[in-house]
Design an enzyme around this catalytic site. Structure first.
Site, PDB file in Angstrom:
ATOM      1  N   MET A  43       0.813  -1.324   0.077  1.00 55.53           N
ATOM      2  CA  MET A  43      -0.017  -0.032   0.006  1.00 55.53           C
ATOM      3  C   MET A  43       1.024   1.383  -0.078  1.00 55.53           C
ATOM      4  O   MET A  43       0.166   2.321  -0.414  1.00 55.53           O
ATOM      5  CB  MET A  43      -0.901  -0.057   1.270  1.00 55.53           C
ATOM      6  CG  MET A  43      -2.181  -0.828   0.937  1.00 55.53           C
ATOM      7  SD  MET A  43      -3.019  -0.921   2.719  1.00 55.53           S
ATOM      8  CE  MET A  43      -3.442   0.887   2.907  1.00 55.53           C
TER       9      MET A  43
ATOM     10  N   GLY B 230      -6.598   3.936   7.869  1.00 55.48           N
ATOM     11  CA  GLY B 230      -6.428   2.650   8.151  1.00 55.48           C
ATOM     12  C   GLY B 230      -5.306   1.517   7.960  1.00 55.48           C
ATOM     13  O   GLY B 230      -4.354   2.394   7.138  1.00 55.48           O
ATOM     14  N   CYS B 231      -5.046   0.489   8.426  1.00 53.85           N
ATOM     15  CA  CYS B 231      -3.669  -0.316   8.092  1.00 53.85           C
ATOM     16  C   CYS B 231      -4.092  -1.244   7.035  1.00 53.85           C
ATOM     17  O   CYS B 231      -3.023  -1.765   6.587  1.00 53.85           O
ATOM     18  CB  CYS B 231      -3.350  -1.066   9.146  1.00 53.85           C
ATOM     19  SG  CYS B 231      -2.637  -0.115  10.607  1.00 53.85           S
ATOM     20  N   ILE B 232      -5.242  -1.264   6.405  1.00 57.61           N
ATOM     21  CA  ILE B 232      -5.505  -2.484   5.650  1.00 57.61           C
ATOM     22  C   ILE B 232      -5.752  -2.017   4.037  1.00 57.61           C
ATOM     23  O   ILE B 232      -6.792  -0.966   4.173  1.00 57.61           O
ATOM     24  CB  ILE B 232      -6.547  -3.509   6.048  1.00 57.61           C
ATOM     25  CG1 ILE B 232      -6.494  -3.954   7.348  1.00 57.61           C
ATOM     26  CG2 ILE B 232      -6.655  -4.562   5.115  1.00 57.61           C
ATOM     27  CD1 ILE B 232      -5.103  -4.599   7.543  1.00 57.61           C
TER      28      ILE B 232
END
Lengths: 159, 105
Positions: free
Chosen positions: A36, B103-105
């Site tokens: 990400m 968020g982390c996801i």
């Protein structure tokens, strides 16, 4: 970006060596998080960590309720039949709430993001596993030497 | 405070370099931010992701996770990484004029 350090991390190789639910997820979350952020990532599953990429087992990983002081549960209570399943379903419910996918879906997401997924050859030989035992996201069974070659130039994270 | 000239106006940026006020955002601004991120042209699929992110942010006050993008925006994970190389959630949020996802996801 708030913290622009001199050498941003460009590549991580994450080793997953435990087969409990809480042993597997940190590595998956870190691999996904790396992608990400635009960081190259690969996952290397070894010893009991292999359970996470074995098709028949990946959906049944459990939280360890014995020998885990942070569960804040007396050892004998943790050993009661069904306790591990109970703790596992509680944790899975909480994870779903914050959008952490089940292991199978998470591995697909991570692989689709461009991360590579490998199984450790020594463990595969030791447990007499076959290529068919693994989920389709696994890119190969590699030796420790090959792992280090692939990890060259990046950070290695052991979980 | 950092600023950037976008859509012919000087706009304030937050600490992450994202637009400080999402009300200043428009499609021209999006195209200009995309260009600075190395995305020369915003395709209909880019817009699907950008609009989905903005609608989630309006309702919930945070950008959606990469998992929700995959499941609900109509664009799968592989395509997301092709559309927004080097971090789809982060880049799409920036282009959509939103803060960096928490968020982390």
């Amino acid at each position: 970006m708030a913290n622009t350090s001199a050498h941003p991390i460009e590549k991580v190789s994450i080793i997953v060596s435990h087969g409990s639910l809480e042993g597997v997820y940190p590595g998956l979350i870190m691999a996904n998080g790396a992608r990400m952020e635009g960081i190259d990532a690969s996952l290397f599953f070894t010893f009991f960590g292999l359970d996470a990429i074995i098709s028949k087992r990946m959906h049944n990983l459990k939280v360890a309720t014995v020998g885990n002081p942070a569960m804040h549960m007396p050892t004998l209570l943790g050993a009661v039949p069904g306790m591990s399943s109970f703790a596992t379903s509680m944790m899975k419910r909480e994870m779903e709430k914050i959008d952490i996918p089940p292991v199978g879906e998470f591995l697909t997401m991570i692989h689709d993001s461009g991360a590579e997924i490998y199984a450790c050859k020594a463990t595969v030989d030791m447990f007499h596993l076959k290529p068919d035992d693994f989920c389709p996201e696994v890119d190969g069974v590699i030796s420790v030497g090959q792992f280090y070659e692939k990890a060259a130039g990046g950070q290695i994270i052991f979980t | 405070m950092q600023t950037a000239i976008l859509g012919g106006k000087t706009l304030a940026l937050d600490a992450d370099g994202n637009l400080a006020d999402r009300k200043e955002w428009n499609e021209e601004v999006a195209r200009e931010i995309a260009a600075t991120e190395g995305i020369a042209e915003l395709t209909p699929q880019h817009w699907a992701v950008i609009n989905f992110m903005r609608s989630v942010f309006e309702k919930e006050g945070d950008s959606p996770s990469i998992r929700r993008l995959t499941k609900e925006s109509g664009v799968d994970t592989k395509t997301l990484y092709q559309l927004f190389p080097k971090g789809p959630a982060k880049k799409a949020a920036r282009i959509a004029g939103l803060p960096k996802p928490k968020g982390c996801i």
